[in-house]
Write an enzyme that holds these catalytic residues in place. Sequence first.
Site, short mmCIF file in Angstrom:
data_model
loop_
_atom_site.label_atom_id
_atom_site.label_comp_id
_atom_site.label_asym_id
_atom_site.label_seq_id
_atom_site.Cartn_x
_atom_site.Cartn_y
_atom_site.Cartn_z
N HIS A 150 0.91 -1.16 0.00
CA HIS A 150 0.00 0.00 0.00
C HIS A 150 0.94 1.20 0.00
O HIS A 150 2.16 1.06 -0.20
CB HIS A 150 -0.88 -0.08 1.26
CG HIS A 150 -2.03 0.88 1.28
ND1 HIS A 150 -1.87 2.21 1.54
CD2 HIS A 150 -3.37 0.69 1.08
CE1 HIS A 150 -3.05 2.81 1.50
NE2 HIS A 150 -3.99 1.91 1.22
N TRP A 193 1.78 5.04 4.70
CA TRP A 193 0.68 4.56 5.54
C TRP A 193 1.01 3.23 6.23
O TRP A 193 0.61 2.99 7.35
CB TRP A 193 -0.59 4.37 4.71
CG TRP A 193 -1.37 5.60 4.40
CD1 TRP A 193 -2.00 6.40 5.30
CD2 TRP A 193 -1.63 6.16 3.10
NE1 TRP A 193 -2.64 7.42 4.64
CE2 TRP A 193 -2.44 7.30 3.29
CE3 TRP A 193 -1.27 5.80 1.80
CZ2 TRP A 193 -2.89 8.09 2.23
CZ3 TRP A 193 -1.72 6.59 0.76
CH2 TRP A 193 -2.52 7.72 0.97
N HIS A 199 4.29 6.90 -7.45
CA HIS A 199 2.84 6.66 -7.39
C HIS A 199 2.05 7.97 -7.44
O HIS A 199 1.46 8.40 -6.44
CB HIS A 199 2.54 5.86 -6.12
CG HIS A 199 1.23 5.12 -6.15
ND1 HIS A 199 1.09 3.84 -6.65
CD2 HIS A 199 -0.01 5.48 -5.75
CE1 HIS A 199 -0.16 3.44 -6.53
NE2 HIS A 199 -0.86 4.42 -5.99
N GLU A 216 -0.52 6.36 -12.22
CA GLU A 216 -1.79 6.52 -12.93
C GLU A 216 -2.05 7.97 -13.32
O GLU A 216 -2.72 8.71 -12.59
CB GLU A 216 -2.95 6.01 -12.07
CG GLU A 216 -2.93 4.51 -11.86
CD GLU A 216 -4.15 3.99 -11.08
OE1 GLU A 216 -4.94 4.81 -10.57
OE2 GLU A 216 -4.29 2.76 -11.00
N TYR A 272 -9.36 -3.03 -12.09
CA TYR A 272 -10.11 -3.46 -10.90
C TYR A 272 -11.32 -4.20 -11.46
O TYR A 272 -12.17 -3.59 -12.13
CB TYR A 272 -10.46 -2.24 -10.02
CG TYR A 272 -9.24 -1.81 -9.21
CD1 TYR A 272 -8.14 -1.23 -9.85
CD2 TYR A 272 -9.15 -2.08 -7.85
CE1 TYR A 272 -6.98 -0.92 -9.14
CE2 TYR A 272 -7.99 -1.76 -7.13
CZ TYR A 272 -6.92 -1.19 -7.78
OH TYR A 272 -5.78 -0.90 -7.09
N GLU A 309 -0.73 -3.03 -11.56
CA GLU A 309 -1.64 -2.92 -10.42
C GLU A 309 -3.01 -3.47 -10.81
O GLU A 309 -3.53 -3.14 -11.87
CB GLU A 309 -1.79 -1.46 -9.97
CG GLU A 309 -2.54 -1.33 -8.64
CD GLU A 309 -2.77 0.13 -8.23
OE1 GLU A 309 -1.79 0.87 -8.07
OE2 GLU A 309 -3.96 0.49 -8.11
N ALA A 363 -13.02 -0.02 -8.63
CA ALA A 363 -11.87 0.87 -8.74
C ALA A 363 -11.63 1.74 -7.52
O ALA A 363 -10.57 2.36 -7.38
CB ALA A 363 -12.01 1.74 -9.99
N SER A 364 -12.62 1.78 -6.61
CA SER A 364 -12.39 2.55 -5.39
C SER A 364 -11.53 1.75 -4.41
O SER A 364 -11.10 2.26 -3.38
CB SER A 364 -13.72 2.89 -4.72
OG SER A 364 -14.28 1.70 -4.16
N LYS A 400 -5.81 -2.52 6.05
CA LYS A 400 -6.86 -1.50 6.12
C LYS A 400 -8.22 -2.17 5.86
O LYS A 400 -8.29 -3.13 5.09
CB LYS A 400 -6.57 -0.43 5.05
CG LYS A 400 -7.54 0.72 5.05
CD LYS A 400 -7.04 1.83 4.12
CE LYS A 400 -8.10 2.90 3.93
NZ LYS A 400 -7.59 4.04 3.15
N GLU A 431 -10.66 -2.39 3.86
CA GLU A 431 -11.23 -2.16 2.52
C GLU A 431 -11.04 -3.44 1.71
O GLU A 431 -10.13 -4.24 2.00
CB GLU A 431 -10.62 -0.93 1.83
CG GLU A 431 -9.14 -0.99 1.58
CD GLU A 431 -8.59 0.25 0.89
OE1 GLU A 431 -9.36 1.18 0.57
OE2 GLU A 431 -7.37 0.30 0.67
#
Length: 333
Positions: free
Chosen positions: A64, A68, A133, A171, A232, A258, A264-265, A297, A299
Site C-alpha cells: 500500500h 501509511w 505513485h 496513474e 479493478y 496494479e 476501482a475505489s 486496512k 477495505e
Amino acid sequence: MKKRFLAVLLTVVMAFSAIYGAEGCREVFAATTPYSTHGRLSVKGTKLVDKNGKTIRLQGISTHGLAWFPQYVNKAAFKTLRDKWNVNLIRLAMYTAEYGGYTSGGKANMESLVENGVKYASSLGMYVIIDWHILSDGNPLTHQSEAVDFFTRMAKKYKNNGHVIYEICNEPNGCEWKDVKEYANKVIPAIRKYDKKAVILVGSTTWSQDLDKVADSPLKYKKNIMYTCHFYAATHKQWLRDRVSAAIKKGIPVFISEFSICDASGNGAIDKAEADAWMKFIKKNNISCVAWALDNKAETCSLIKADCAKTSGWKNSDLTDTGKYIKKAYTAK
Ligand code: IDC
C-alpha cells in the site's frame, strides 16, 4: 571413507549456518530464487524475457502507500510471499502527493523505505518495482523535476542491480497522453544516463487504461520499455481486456502493474467471474501482474484482515477474501 566424507560435509553445512543463520545458509546455497533462475530481464517484442531469452511472467504484490503501511516493508513479509504465495516481484508504491508522500514532506522517509524494500527483495532474489505513485497529482508533469532528480539518483545507485524495475508514473489522470509522453521523454533518458538496461514501466491516461492511445502513438524509446494497464475487475471488464489485446497486436508490450478484484475505489464487492476472466487472460497472454495491496486496512482490496496485526507469516485465516483469491491464483498449477 563414506562416513568421513559425510562428517566433513555436515561440518561445512553447520559452519555455514553458524555464519549465515539457517535462512542465510539457504540463500547462500540458493539455487532456486527467482533471480538466480531468471537473472536480468529484458523486453523482446511484446514479451518480458529472462536472461535466457525465455518468456517470463512475473507475479507481484504491491505495498500500500509506503507512508501509511511501512511495517509491511520487511524481509520476512517478502519471504512469506515468495515461499508461500509464489510471488517473485514486490512493488514499492511510493505515493507522491498523498499523505507523507515524496512531494508532500516525506522525501527522506520514502527514500529510506524504498532503499530497504529494494535491499530485502534483492537479498531474497525477487524483482522489485520502484513506483512513482502519482494519483491525486494527476498530470505527471506536475512533479516532473522531482521525478527526474529521484530517478536519476535511483538509476545511479541501482544500475548494477538487475532486480530493479522502474515505474515512472502510476496513474496519470486529468491530462493528455502528450503530457505523459513529454514527461517520459525527460525521465527515461534521466534513467538511461546511468542504467542502460533496466525495464521501465510507463503509465497512460485515465488511470493507466488508455493503451489505445499508447498504441496509436508510442514513445520513441523502445529498449526495455513496457506500458502499464491497471484493472479493478468489478469496474474494468472485457472492454479493457480487448484494449490490451489490440495494443499487444500492434506491438505494445503490456505489464499489469496494479490490479484488484473489487471495484476501482478499492472497495465494494469482489467480482469473481470477472476476476477469473482476467486471471485466465493474464496467464494465456503471459502478462506480468501485481496485486494491490499488502496491508490490513478495512477495505476490500487489502490482502490482510483488519484484525490481523502480523506483518509476515500469515495463515490463510489471516487473509481477506481478496488475499485468499490472489494467493490461490498465484499458487495454482
Ligand atoms: C487507494 C488505497 C486507499 C487509499 C487511496 C488513496 O487502496 O486505501 O486511501 O488509494 O487515494 C488505484 C491507485 C491506488 C488506490 C487504488 C484503490 O493506484 O493508489 O489505492 N486504485 O482505489 N487505481 C485504481 C484503484
